[in-house]
Design a protein around this motif. Structure first.
Motif, mmCIF file in Angstrom:
data_model
loop_
_atom_site.group_PDB
_atom_site.id
_atom_site.type_symbol
_atom_site.label_atom_id
_atom_site.label_comp_id
_atom_site.label_asym_id
_atom_site.label_seq_id
_atom_site.Cartn_x
_atom_site.Cartn_y
_atom_site.Cartn_z
ATOM 1 N N ILE A 1 -16.106 -13.407 -13.424
ATOM 2 C CA ILE A 1 -14.876 -12.692 -13.094
ATOM 3 C C ILE A 1 -14.954 -12.354 -11.606
ATOM 4 C CG2 ILE A 1 -13.292 -10.832 -13.772
ATOM 5 C CD1 ILE A 1 -14.259 -12.393 -16.197
ATOM 6 N N ILE A 2 -13.921 -12.774 -10.846
ATOM 7 C CA ILE A 2 -13.891 -12.504 -9.406
ATOM 8 C C ILE A 2 -12.795 -11.481 -9.134
ATOM 9 C CG2 ILE A 2 -13.624 -13.499 -7.104
ATOM 10 C CD1 ILE A 2 -14.431 -16.223 -8.314
ATOM 11 N N PHE A 3 -13.195 -10.333 -8.630
ATOM 12 C CA PHE A 3 -12.250 -9.236 -8.405
ATOM 13 C C PHE A 3 -11.798 -9.191 -6.956
ATOM 14 C CE2 PHE A 3 -14.687 -7.949 -12.049
ATOM 15 C CZ PHE A 3 -13.739 -7.380 -12.887
ATOM 16 N N ASP A 4 -10.500 -9.069 -6.766
ATOM 17 C CA ASP A 4 -9.963 -8.672 -5.474
ATOM 18 C C ASP A 4 -10.425 -7.220 -5.265
ATOM 19 O OD1 ASP A 4 -8.103 -8.594 -3.225
ATOM 20 O OD2 ASP A 4 -6.908 -7.287 -4.517
ATOM 21 N N LEU A 5 -10.471 -6.767 -4.016
ATOM 22 C CA LEU A 5 -10.968 -5.404 -3.774
ATOM 23 C C LEU A 5 -9.815 -4.397 -3.627
ATOM 24 C CD1 LEU A 5 -13.328 -3.470 -3.191
ATOM 25 C CD2 LEU A 5 -13.267 -4.234 -0.819
ATOM 26 N N ASP A 6 -9.080 -4.502 -2.503
ATOM 27 C CA ASP A 6 -8.007 -3.525 -2.250
ATOM 28 C C ASP A 6 -6.880 -3.708 -3.262
ATOM 29 O OD1 ASP A 6 -9.342 -2.622 -0.011
ATOM 30 O OD2 ASP A 6 -8.273 -3.931 1.362
ATOM 31 N N GLY A 7 -6.610 -2.686 -4.034
ATOM 32 C CA GLY A 7 -5.514 -2.759 -5.009
ATOM 33 C C GLY A 7 -5.978 -3.102 -6.411
ATOM 34 N N VAL A 8 -7.265 -3.485 -6.552
ATOM 35 C CA VAL A 8 -7.799 -3.793 -7.889
ATOM 36 C C VAL A 8 -8.983 -2.874 -8.194
ATOM 37 C CG1 VAL A 8 -8.967 -5.539 -9.294
ATOM 38 C CG2 VAL A 8 -6.965 -6.170 -7.956
ATOM 39 N N LEU A 9 -10.013 -2.901 -7.330
ATOM 40 C CA LEU A 9 -11.192 -2.061 -7.579
ATOM 41 C C LEU A 9 -11.025 -0.679 -6.952
ATOM 42 C CD1 LEU A 9 -14.106 -4.615 -6.997
ATOM 43 C CD2 LEU A 9 -13.025 -3.948 -9.155
ATOM 44 N N CYS A 10 -10.244 -0.612 -5.862
ATOM 45 C CA CYS A 10 -10.006 0.686 -5.227
ATOM 46 C C CYS A 10 -8.700 0.626 -4.455
ATOM 47 C CB CYS A 10 -11.166 1.063 -4.307
ATOM 48 S SG CYS A 10 -11.315 -0.023 -2.907
ATOM 49 N N VAL B 1 7.857 -3.155 4.494
ATOM 50 C CA VAL B 1 7.099 -4.063 5.364
ATOM 51 C C VAL B 1 5.634 -4.029 4.920
ATOM 52 C CG1 VAL B 1 6.462 -4.629 7.744
ATOM 53 C CG2 VAL B 1 8.664 -3.537 7.307
ATOM 54 N N ASN B 2 5.124 -2.834 4.625
ATOM 55 C CA ASN B 2 3.721 -2.691 4.209
ATOM 56 C C ASN B 2 3.408 -3.525 2.961
ATOM 57 O OD1 ASN B 2 1.159 -1.249 4.743
ATOM 58 N ND2 ASN B 2 1.489 -0.435 2.694
ATOM 59 N N ASN B 3 4.356 -3.576 2.022
ATOM 60 C CA ASN B 3 4.134 -4.352 0.793
ATOM 61 C C ASN B 3 3.922 -5.827 1.073
ATOM 62 O OD1 ASN B 3 4.294 -2.200 -0.867
ATOM 63 N ND2 ASN B 3 6.450 -2.480 -1.396
ATOM 64 N N ARG B 4 4.509 -6.306 2.162
ATOM 65 C CA ARG B 4 4.347 -7.725 2.497
ATOM 66 C C ARG B 4 2.946 -8.029 3.043
ATOM 67 N NH1 ARG B 4 8.716 -9.071 6.684
ATOM 68 N NH2 ARG B 4 7.852 -11.158 6.542
ATOM 69 N N LEU B 5 2.178 -6.980 3.347
ATOM 70 C CA LEU B 5 0.868 -7.175 3.978
ATOM 71 C C LEU B 5 -0.259 -7.269 2.957
ATOM 72 C CD1 LEU B 5 1.241 -4.507 6.824
ATOM 73 C CD2 LEU B 5 2.175 -6.831 6.709
ATOM 74 N N ARG B 6 0.077 -7.046 1.691
ATOM 75 C CA ARG B 6 -0.948 -6.993 0.639
ATOM 76 C C ARG B 6 -1.678 -8.339 0.489
ATOM 77 N NH1 ARG B 6 1.986 -3.932 -3.420
ATOM 78 N NH2 ARG B 6 1.616 -2.143 -2.077
ATOM 79 N N GLU C 1 -6.290 -9.959 -9.578
ATOM 80 C CA GLU C 1 -5.547 -9.753 -8.324
ATOM 81 C C GLU C 1 -4.357 -8.814 -8.469
ATOM 82 O OE1 GLU C 1 -4.898 -10.160 -5.213
ATOM 83 O OE2 GLU C 1 -6.492 -11.481 -4.537
ATOM 84 N N ASP C 2 -4.026 -8.105 -7.375
ATOM 85 C CA ASP C 2 -2.796 -7.299 -7.348
ATOM 86 C C ASP C 2 -1.756 -7.920 -6.421
ATOM 87 O OD1 ASP C 2 -4.271 -6.693 -4.944
ATOM 88 O OD2 ASP C 2 -2.866 -5.051 -4.627
ATOM 89 N N ALA C 3 -2.144 -8.959 -5.653
ATOM 90 C CA ALA C 3 -1.229 -9.501 -4.639
ATOM 91 C C ALA C 3 -0.690 -10.865 -5.039
ATOM 92 C CB ALA C 3 -1.961 -9.621 -3.298
ATOM 93 N N LEU C 4 0.574 -11.117 -4.720
ATOM 94 C CA LEU C 4 1.170 -12.423 -5.025
ATOM 95 C C LEU C 4 0.382 -13.522 -4.316
ATOM 96 C CD1 LEU C 4 4.946 -11.410 -4.642
ATOM 97 C CD2 LEU C 4 3.542 -11.428 -6.721
ATOM 98 N N ALA C 5 -0.022 -13.253 -3.059
ATOM 99 C CA ALA C 5 -0.794 -14.249 -2.301
ATOM 100 C C ALA C 5 -2.113 -14.560 -3.003
ATOM 101 C CB ALA C 5 -1.076 -13.734 -0.893
ATOM 102 N N GLY C 6 -2.670 -13.580 -3.710
ATOM 103 C CA GLY C 6 -3.938 -13.764 -4.425
ATOM 104 C C GLY C 6 -3.766 -14.630 -5.665
ATOM 105 N N ILE C 7 -2.646 -14.461 -6.365
ATOM 106 C CA ILE C 7 -2.383 -15.284 -7.553
ATOM 107 C C ILE C 7 -2.158 -16.737 -7.119
ATOM 108 C CG2 ILE C 7 -0.807 -15.706 -9.500
ATOM 109 C CD1 ILE C 7 -2.456 -13.130 -9.846
#
Ligand code: B16
Ligand code: MG
Length: 211
Positions: free
Chosen positions: A6-15, A40-45, A169-175
């Motif tokens: 299992i590979i976890f994204d960090l920001d938005g998933v683990l903390c 704008v901030n949401n686009r930076l995830r 993942e929490d980010a669209l770019a991550g999926i």
């Protein structure tokens, strides 16, 4: 599908360092007289620092040299790290700790795949410095999510094929990165609604029920 890693994204998933990214970018934009808000901030995830800066500068009234952009990114990172200094082990959510421990007991190999160059610093702040079998982060890669490089490095370090790993993942770019690399994906929040997601999650705890 039987996953082995299992590979976890960090920001938005683990903390949750979003508020600190937001604050540091907001202060930077304020100094430069550039409009910046949560949308704008949401686009930076999930995307890299320099790609984030490019998005912020879309609203600037002037153009910046490469040298100026590098100084802006450096200023933001200095401020961001100052804010990260407030984080402690209490910023590791209880449900995350329980999920990680539960998955480990079930025999899964666990890794982090983060775009952040501050990932190791954040992991040490929240008490997870030595927890994972592998960590791949922004310091390891030439191309940021949605490119799959960071997850391919993490899988390689676990000694597993992408098809044996589930990316959380929490980010669209991550999926998109997970799909591009041949990984399964579990999406949290906004990412749960992505058409390429393998398993939508309501909370990280769902992993323990599902796996
Ligand atoms: P840094 P993740 C990402 O981390 C963040 O979601 C994203 O907002 C940030 O721009 C990126 O890291 C780079 O961070 O400036 O610390 O190198 O979600 O991939 O763990
Ligand atoms: Mg994230």
């Amino acid at each position: 599908m039987t996953w082995r890693g299992i590979i976890f994204d960090l920001d938005g998933v683990l903390c949750f360092t979003d508020q600190y990214h937001y604050q540091a970018w907001k202060e930077l934009a304020g100094r430069e007289g550039i409009y910046f808000d949560e949308t704008v901030n949401n686009r930076l995830r999930g995307i890299s620092r320099m790609d984030s800066l490019k998005i912020i500068l879309e609203r600037a009234g002037k153009s910046y040299t490469e040298g100026e952009k590098a100084s802006l990114a450096e200023w933001k990172n200095r401020r961001y790290r100052e804010l990260l200094g407030k984080m402690t082990e209490e910023d590791l959510p209880e449900e995350v700790r329980e999920t990680l421990d539960g998955l480990r007991t079930k025999g899964y190999k666990l890794a982090v795949g983060s775009s952040s160059k501050n990932a190791k610093f954040i992991l040490s702040r929240i008490g997870l410095a030595d927890y994972f079998d592998a960590v791949s982060d922004g310091t390891d890669i030439a191309r940021s999510k949605p490119d799959p490089e960071v997850f391919l490095k993490a899988a390689g370090r676990l000694g597993l094929e992408p098809s044996e790993c589930l990316v959380v993942e929490d980010a669209l770019a991550g999926i998109e990165a997970a799909a591009a690399g041949g990984f399964g994906s579990a999406g949290i929040g906004e990412a749960a609604g992505h058409p390429q997601v393998t398993c939508p999650l309501k909370s990280i705890r769902d992993l323990l029920r599902m796996l």
